[in-house]
Design an enzyme around this catalytic site. Sequence first.
Site, mmCIF file in Angstrom:
data_model
loop_
_atom_site.group_PDB
_atom_site.id
_atom_site.type_symbol
_atom_site.label_atom_id
_atom_site.label_comp_id
_atom_site.label_asym_id
_atom_site.label_seq_id
_atom_site.Cartn_x
_atom_site.Cartn_y
_atom_site.Cartn_z
ATOM 1 N N SER A 101 45.006 26.967 27.473
ATOM 2 C CA SER A 101 45.056 25.959 28.458
ATOM 3 C C SER A 101 46.236 24.771 27.954
ATOM 4 C CB SER A 101 43.706 24.873 28.118
ATOM 5 O OG SER A 101 43.638 24.695 26.695
ATOM 6 N N LYS A 114 39.172 16.342 27.914
ATOM 7 C CA LYS A 114 40.210 15.943 27.626
ATOM 8 C C LYS A 114 40.962 14.800 28.067
ATOM 9 C CE LYS A 114 41.263 20.921 26.969
ATOM 10 N NZ LYS A 114 42.130 22.072 27.378
#
Length: 339
Positions: free
Chosen positions: A236, A281
Amino acid sequence: MKKRARAYIISLLIGVAASLLFIFVQLPYYVTMPGTAQKLEPLVHVDQGDEDQGSFMLTTVRMGRANIAYYLLAHIRPYYELYPLQEIKQEGETDEEYTLRQLHLMKESKESAIVVAYKHAHKPVSYRPNGVYVMSLVDGMPAAHILHVGDRIVRVGGKEIGTAEQLIQYVRQKKKGDSVSITWERNGKEKTASIALAPFPQEPKQIGLGISPMTDYHITTQPSVRVDSEKIGGPSAGLMFSLEIYNQLVDEDITKGYKIAGTGTINMNGEVGPIGGISQKIVAADQAGADIFFAPNEKGAKNSNYREAVKTAKKIGTKMKIVPVDTFSDALRYLQELK
């Protein structure tokens, strides 16, 4: 007095035992929660790369096996999520194999980030396939008894193999009952074995070795670059690594003094892909004081990372700007147009 002391000791022991149960008894779940937003500049080293006023940040999600305490917290704390084991680990996969798979995914993502950044910065970069990593094994298939996650396949049928696509094409030409000679590297040593092809348990009409392959690339750049990602798993961080590498390669500072966070996989064509834990996040980036957050747009899909990120940003009341991206070029174009 003795009875009171005995009762106190018993209650104390019960309390200690309950605390130990809460902490050490693992449940069949993983728990995830907001992690950190870490500056990428200390992790990326381009030879004679310049320093910049702003920063690119890698966002993470904390994850681990759930004990009773975390199981309860996940039901009351926002952005704490529970996942059954089978949604995180593949069938029959050990903790060590899961970790290896995540590290290889990071390696693949890092290689793509380097290629994309150098191409866009018009700097010399070349890459060649260097074998095929075993990313995972299907439980019960013939290869599961011979190969290990992390093995690097270098020859198939006595011939050198470069890419995962070549391996897949070779196997597709075979039929049920055929055996394939596989040569692989493990801990610096080569081994060879004949592995039979068999039907997949979930798809009996398809035959194969029962492995998930990933191409290993050898990349050459000018100037040289080193990315310290040994302790980071998963793919990611690809987009953010590519932006940091690019920024060190070019003369201008594309951060323009902003703190820029984000997430998203990246392939060698510069296409940005979705990831898990986007809401967590967003929380991590906001807590770190980020001004901008790049989120995978998934070409405008209804349930895209970007749409979820926008919802989370509104919930937590952040002033951080959420920017949708489908490609590295999208992110670069946005930064170039910043005041």
